[in-house]
Design a protein around this motif. Structure first.
Motif, PDB file in Angstrom:
ATOM      1  N   PRO A 111       0.509  -1.279   0.082  1.00 57.43           N
ATOM      2  CA  PRO A 111       0.085  -0.046   0.101  1.00 57.43           C
ATOM      3  C   PRO A 111       0.940   1.274  -0.048  1.00 57.43           C
ATOM      4  CG  PRO A 111      -0.593  -1.478   1.823  1.00 57.43           C
ATOM      5  CD  PRO A 111       0.785  -1.937   1.118  1.00 57.43           C
ATOM      6  N   LEU A 112       0.369   2.228  -0.945  1.00 59.88           N
ATOM      7  CA  LEU A 112       1.270   3.388  -0.790  1.00 59.88           C
ATOM      8  C   LEU A 112      -0.058   4.486  -0.176  1.00 59.88           C
ATOM      9  CD1 LEU A 112       2.628   3.707  -4.483  1.00 59.88           C
ATOM     10  CD2 LEU A 112       3.831   2.910  -2.369  1.00 59.88           C
ATOM     11  N   ARG A 113       0.349   4.880   1.289  1.00 58.09           N
ATOM     12  CA  ARG A 113      -0.744   5.685   1.948  1.00 58.09           C
ATOM     13  C   ARG A 113      -0.592   7.125   2.109  1.00 58.09           C
ATOM     14  NH1 ARG A 113      -3.145   1.187   4.262  1.00 58.09           N
ATOM     15  NH2 ARG A 113      -1.890  -0.606   4.832  1.00 58.09           N
ATOM     16  N   GLY A 114       0.631   7.420   1.776  1.00 59.37           N
ATOM     17  CA  GLY A 114       0.659   8.935   1.695  1.00 59.37           C
ATOM     18  C   GLY A 114       0.357   9.850   0.830  1.00 59.37           C
ATOM     19  N   ASP A 115       0.874  10.772   0.295  1.00 62.51           N
ATOM     20  CA  ASP A 115       0.491  11.818  -0.740  1.00 62.51           C
ATOM     21  C   ASP A 115       1.108  11.053  -1.986  1.00 62.51           C
ATOM     22  OD1 ASP A 115       2.356  13.932  -2.572  1.00 62.51           O
ATOM     23  OD2 ASP A 115       0.218  14.638  -1.770  1.00 62.51           O
ATOM     24  N   ALA A 116       0.004  10.894  -2.888  1.00 63.43           N
ATOM     25  CA  ALA A 116       0.070   9.989  -4.107  1.00 63.43           C
ATOM     26  C   ALA A 116       1.235  10.354  -4.859  1.00 63.43           C
ATOM     27  CB  ALA A 116      -1.134  10.136  -4.885  1.00 63.43           C
ATOM     28  N   VAL A 117       1.406  11.824  -4.966  1.00 58.32           N
ATOM     29  CA  VAL A 117       2.429  12.335  -5.906  1.00 58.32           C
ATOM     30  C   VAL A 117       3.782  11.999  -5.378  1.00 58.32           C
ATOM     31  CG1 VAL A 117       3.534  14.493  -6.963  1.00 58.32           C
ATOM     32  CG2 VAL A 117       0.806  14.242  -6.945  1.00 58.32           C
ATOM     33  N   LYS A 118       4.030  12.295  -4.020  1.00 61.95           N
ATOM     34  CA  LYS A 118       5.317  12.110  -3.598  1.00 61.95           C
ATOM     35  C   LYS A 118       5.605  10.538  -3.553  1.00 61.95           C
ATOM     36  CE  LYS A 118       7.813  12.522   0.549  1.00 61.95           C
ATOM     37  NZ  LYS A 118       7.672  12.882   2.191  1.00 61.95           N
ATOM     38  N   HIS A 146       0.758  16.215 -12.723  1.00 63.82           N
ATOM     39  CA  HIS A 146       1.936  16.594 -12.308  1.00 63.82           C
ATOM     40  C   HIS A 146       3.297  16.020 -13.099  1.00 63.82           C
ATOM     41  CE1 HIS A 146      -0.660  17.142  -8.705  1.00 63.82           C
ATOM     42  NE2 HIS A 146       0.521  17.947  -8.299  1.00 63.82           N
ATOM     43  N   ASP A 147       2.662  15.764 -14.397  1.00 65.04           N
ATOM     44  CA  ASP A 147       3.885  15.125 -15.098  1.00 65.04           C
ATOM     45  C   ASP A 147       4.449  13.941 -14.887  1.00 65.04           C
ATOM     46  OD1 ASP A 147       3.333  17.295 -17.241  1.00 65.04           O
ATOM     47  OD2 ASP A 147       4.517  18.932 -15.867  1.00 65.04           O
ATOM     48  N   LEU A 148       3.913  12.948 -14.369  1.00 65.77           N
ATOM     49  CA  LEU A 148       4.581  11.956 -14.071  1.00 65.77           C
ATOM     50  C   LEU A 148       4.192  10.816 -14.916  1.00 65.77           C
ATOM     51  CD1 LEU A 148       4.231  11.939  -9.988  1.00 65.77           C
ATOM     52  CD2 LEU A 148       6.234  11.799 -11.172  1.00 65.77           C
ATOM     53  N   LEU A 149       3.381  10.802 -15.611  1.00 62.64           N
ATOM     54  CA  LEU A 149       2.901   9.741 -16.716  1.00 62.64           C
ATOM     55  C   LEU A 149       4.021   9.884 -17.748  1.00 62.64           C
ATOM     56  CD1 LEU A 149       0.865   7.461 -16.503  1.00 62.64           C
ATOM     57  CD2 LEU A 149      -1.005   8.821 -17.893  1.00 62.64           C
ATOM     58  N   ASP A 150       4.173   9.054 -18.246  1.00 62.55           N
ATOM     59  CA  ASP A 150       5.201   8.882 -19.500  1.00 62.55           C
ATOM     60  C   ASP A 150       4.582   8.574 -20.608  1.00 62.55           C
ATOM     61  OD1 ASP A 150       7.880   9.571 -17.887  1.00 62.55           O
ATOM     62  OD2 ASP A 150       7.217   7.660 -17.072  1.00 62.55           O
ATOM     63  N   GLU A 151       3.580   7.418 -20.831  1.00 57.97           N
ATOM     64  CA  GLU A 151       3.016   6.918 -21.791  1.00 57.97           C
ATOM     65  C   GLU A 151       1.548   6.399 -21.530  1.00 57.97           C
ATOM     66  OE1 GLU A 151       3.804   3.191 -24.883  1.00 57.97           O
ATOM     67  OE2 GLU A 151       5.416   4.228 -24.092  1.00 57.97           O
ATOM     68  N   LEU A 152       0.783   6.670 -22.590  1.00 55.02           N
ATOM     69  CA  LEU A 152      -0.643   6.488 -22.647  1.00 55.02           C
ATOM     70  C   LEU A 152      -1.094   5.468 -23.614  1.00 55.02           C
ATOM     71  CD1 LEU A 152      -3.462   7.418 -21.266  1.00 55.02           C
ATOM     72  CD2 LEU A 152      -3.547   9.137 -23.170  1.00 55.02           C
ATOM     73  N   ARG A 153      -1.439   4.218 -23.399  1.00 54.34           N
ATOM     74  CA  ARG A 153      -1.752   3.134 -24.245  1.00 54.34           C
ATOM     75  C   ARG A 153      -3.202   3.154 -24.244  1.00 54.34           C
ATOM     76  NH1 ARG A 153       2.848  -0.803 -22.380  1.00 54.34           N
ATOM     77  NH2 ARG A 153       4.758   0.516 -23.044  1.00 54.34           N
TER      78      ARG A 153
END
Length: 199
Positions: A111-118, A146-153
């Motif tokens: 689980p990633l429970r904190g701030d999603a971007v971080k 936040h410009d974290l996604l690199d590719e869209l399929r």
């Protein structure tokens, strides 16, 4: 550094809502309504290849639950999911952005429970290879913002619904992309891959 890839089924007018008809959306169920046997065969082959090439899965909380239900041995035995794809997804490391996930229903879940971007930024720095996102549209929009996604399929289904939740609603600015792949799947589906332009 990892490469974050969102993969999604989408109607011609961009709707991603309720592809299997289980959410009660009055225009849901479009995945199986507008796909033939050859389409489905090529779709499964592409999904399987993509999962085999990825290092980890990144999911939102609801999508995690959906896939935990979907990728069961029973669904494999009943022919609803290909064995190779299901086995790969079940065995992959999975990171789930959720503040409420207590006891994961399948293996290899962090689980990633904190701030999603971080949290996702740290994951991207840690992973060497593709970080694959299935659905998880709220998370995807945050990552795009936040410009974290690199590719869209995208696999485009041959139907216009006219209403429903769309994949790319709500971006606050232009997001230029570059086409890196385009091909036909089966007799009626089209696959497109776009990289987000950085900088």
């Amino acid at each position: 550094m990892g490469k974050i890839v969102l993969t999604s089924n989408v109607t011609l007018d961009g709707v991603v809502q309720d592809p299997d008809g289980e959410e009660g959306f009055d225009r849901g169920g479009w995945f199986h309504q507008y796909v033939g046997a050859k389409d489905l065969q090529d779709w499964v082959a592409r999904e399987t290849q993509e999962a085999l090439a990825a290092e980890v899965l990144l999911l939102g909380g609801q999508t995690n639950e959906w896939f935990a239900d979907r990728m069961t041995q029973r669904n494999v035995a009943e022919g609803r999911v290909s064995p190779e794809w299901a086995n790969r997804v079940r065995s992959m490391p999975k990171y789930v952005v959720s503040s409420t996930l207590e006891e994961p229903r399948w293996s290899n879940v962090t689980p990633l429970r904190g701030d999603a971007v971080k949290e996702v930024s740290q994951l991207k720095r840690k992973v060497d290879g593709e970080i694959l996102i299935y659905a998880s549209y709220q998370l995807a929009r945050t990552l795009i913002e936040h410009d974290l996604l690199d590719e869209l399929r995208l696999v485009i289904f041959p139907v216009v619904l006219g209403t429903g939740l769309r994949l790319l609603d709500g971006t606050s600015d232009n997001k230029p992309l570059h086409l890196v792949d385009a091909r036909k799947l089966g007799d009626g589906l089209v696959f497109y891959a776009y990289e987000f332009a950085q900088g």
